[in-house]
Design a protein around this motif. Structure first.
Motif, PDB file in Angstrom:
ATOM      1  N   ASP A  53       1.485  -9.228   2.984  1.00 22.93           N
ATOM      2  CA  ASP A  53       0.921  -8.083   2.707  1.00 22.93           C
ATOM      3  C   ASP A  53       1.585  -6.812   3.200  1.00 22.93           C
ATOM      4  N   CYS A  55       1.082  -2.262   3.809  1.00 21.12           N
ATOM      5  CA  CYS A  55       0.600  -0.844   3.486  1.00 21.12           C
ATOM      6  C   CYS A  55       1.353   0.070   4.159  1.00 21.12           C
ATOM      7  N   CYS A  92       0.332   0.091  -1.240  1.00 23.41           N
ATOM      8  CA  CYS A  92       0.385  -1.009  -0.682  1.00 23.41           C
ATOM      9  C   CYS A  92       0.630  -2.203  -1.754  1.00 23.41           C
ATOM     10  N   TRP A 154      -6.016  -0.492   8.614  1.00 29.04           N
ATOM     11  CA  TRP A 154      -6.000  -1.266   7.190  1.00 29.04           C
ATOM     12  C   TRP A 154      -6.377  -2.982   7.958  1.00 29.04           C
TER      13      TRP A 154
END
Length: 553
Positions: A53, A55, A92, A154
């Motif tokens: 992931d 962001c 994101c 985050w």
């Protein structure tokens, strides 16, 4: 004060002190145990599933350039946000839900919108938003009162929830401990009449309120007042904490007695200046000048603490009561403040909770010091009360002390029934003793007679000297026969004596003993004394007539 009354008073005060102190210790223990349990429950690798992931954060006016920040999951990013209105876009790509948050400092207005979806704000001590899975963008409009270095993070939803739980338990335990300390010390201070206790309670109140504002718990209940809580009151209570801590520590370690010029000329004015700076910042609203003046608060506070620490070390070396414990707590607090002010990497937990834990330990140590002061004051009060009620010459109760204890016996009889026996003892021809042998010999006779009376009476009986050569003994009995036994023994011992004084001087002495019993509570102590005095004169007349006084009841 009689021995039994002295012990009763001490027992009651000790019980109150002990119960309050147990509550304080249990509160601190509960806080520490809860903290350890929550820490041990953290997931070992809660971020592993977010490995792919990403962001990134952009300024909206500069979307074509490199991102303002690229986040690593769980790692804080400290970013400089200029004053005025700033529109930030968060882009994101997530496989799971996570949380984006930042601190509230200097933010006077906040709008958050998901581009094409509803962005959910979470209930937390600082702005926190639930990010959905998938690819998305969200915009945050931050109206900044002044430019500020803000912390953005985050993190996984699991980590956010764990940290929220940790924060709730830690701060809940901390506030509970502070409340217990404030109530316990305030109660004892009011009971003992010592201003040091009020200063301690005010210090703990100011510090706990400071941390309440700093940690943002009030944001949960009053989100629309976040700017007020973050700035004006926050700074004001910081100044109040410095001033109250200075007043308390200086007094409890007797610095104001040892160094009055340093106290009045440096410590008190410096702490007052810190409060004045905080008050100026409060009303100036964090303008440019206020920021410059406010920057002196932290170094001036450290200078005050360091000065007090040095003086407390000297007091500890001199043997001032419990000063060494105050010294330990100040060292701990000073280190925590240095770590807080200086850019030292001590880890996320210590960075956030180090000062709070240090203050909790300091407050607990100060409670130990206060408890020691309670013991000292209690012993002083008991000694003063005992001296005020004691006849110095004969080491029995004086008239004031005896009347007070006799009233307690009457109250006991009214509650439990039973019998009160009263003996009234008067030395025969004591004036002649003084005239023949001198007042020094007379004083010796009185002292010996008092010792005889105490030896024949029970430990629970109330023995007093109510006149020049007059003594009284009051006792509570279940059966009247016990009182008759004491009266008979005293009449036998005091009938005809030859007392051996200093340097071989022998002085004859005798006493008349009146004895009355009260099967039901009399009208008062005055009536008791009157009846016993009358019985004593009857005994004296019988002696003069040649009747045997030993057969009388």
């Amino acid at each position: 004060m009689s021995k039994q009354a002295y012990r009763l008073y001490a027992l009651l005060l000790n019980k109150q002190v002990a119960q309050g102190w147990i509550l304080v210790k249990h509160s601190l223990l509960l806080m520490l145990v809860s903290l350890l349990l929550v820490l041990s429950s953290f997931p070992a690798n809660a971020q592993a599933s977010y490995a792919q992931d990403s962001c990134q954060l952009f300024f909206v006016y500069d979307l074509q350039s490199e991102p303002f920040a690229t986040f690593t999951l769980g790692k804080q990013e400290r970013l400089e946000i200029p004053s005025g209105e700033n529109v930030l876009r968060l882009s994101c790509h997530l496989s799971k839900q996570s949380v984006f948050s930042f601190d509230q400092g200097e933010v006077i207005g906040l709008e958050a919108n998901g581009l094409g979806f509803t962005l959910q704000r979470l209930t937390a001590t600082s702005p926190a938003f639930l990010l959905p899975s998938g690819a998305f963008s969200a915009e945050f409009t931050l109206s900044m009162h002044n430019s500020d270095s803000k912390v953005f993070i985050w993190q996984s939803l699991e980590r956010f929830l764990d940290q929220s739980l940790l924060n709730s338990i830690t701060m809940g335990g901390f506030y509970g401990l502070c409340l217990v300390l404030i109530l316990y010390v305030s109660f004892m201070g009011k009971m003992l009449g010592d201003k040091s206790f009020q200063l301690y309670s005010f210090y703990v109140f100011c510090a706990s309120t400071f941390f309440l504002l700093q940690e943002g718990q009030l944001h949960i209940f009053f989100p629309e007042k976040s700017f007020l809580f973050d700035h004006q009151l926050y700074v004001l209570f910081a100044g109040l904490t410095v001033l109250s801590a200075t007043l308390f520590i200086v007094r409890i370690t007797e610095i104001h007695h040892s160094w009055p010029k340093i106290t009045q000329g440096a410590l008190y004015p410096s702490a007052s200046i810190v409060l004045l700076i905080a008050t100026y910042v409060l009303f100036a609203g964090h303008n440019g000048l206020a920021n410059i003046i406010g920057s002196f608060m932290a170094p001036l506070t450290l200078l005050i603490m360091f000065t007090i620490l040095v003086l407390v070390m000297i007091q500890s070396y001199r043997g001032v009561n419990m000063a060494w414990l105050v010294c330990v707590s100040l060292i701990l607090m000073f280190v925590a403040m240095v770590v807080r002010v200086l850019p030292i990497d001590v880890g996320e937990f210590l960075e956030r909770y180090g000062l709070i834990v240090a203050f909790a330990i300091e407050a607990f140590i100060f409670a130990i010091v206060v408890s020691s002061r309670i013991e000292h004051i209690k012993n002083g009060k008991l000694l003063a009360e005992n001296q005020a009620n004691t006849d110095v010459l004969c080491n029995v109760l004086n008239r004031r002390g005896w009347l007070a204890q006799a009233e307690e016996l009457l109250s006991l009889q009214k509650k439990q029934g039973g019998v009160i026996g009263l003996l009234y003892i008067d030395l025969n021809d004591f004036k002649a003793t003084n005239d023949s042998y001198g007042h020094h010999a007379g004083d010796k006779v009185l002292s010996i007679i008092a010792n005889i009376i105490r030896s024949e009476a029970r430990e629970t009986d109330v023995v007093g000297r109510v006149g020049g050569d007059e003594f009284v003994v009051a006792g509570y009995f279940k059966e009247s026969v016990e009182s008759y036994g004491i009266a008979k023994r005293l009449r036998t011992r005091l009938n005809d004596m030859t007392l051996q004084l200093d340097e071989g001087l022998q002085v004859p002495a005798s006493a008349s003993v009146g004895h009355v019993l009260f099967d039901s509570p009399p009208l008062g102590v005055t009536q008791m004394l009157h009846m016993a005095d009358k019985s004593m004169y009857e005994n004296k007349r019988d002696k003069m007539r040649g009747n045997s006084p030993l057969a009388q009841p």
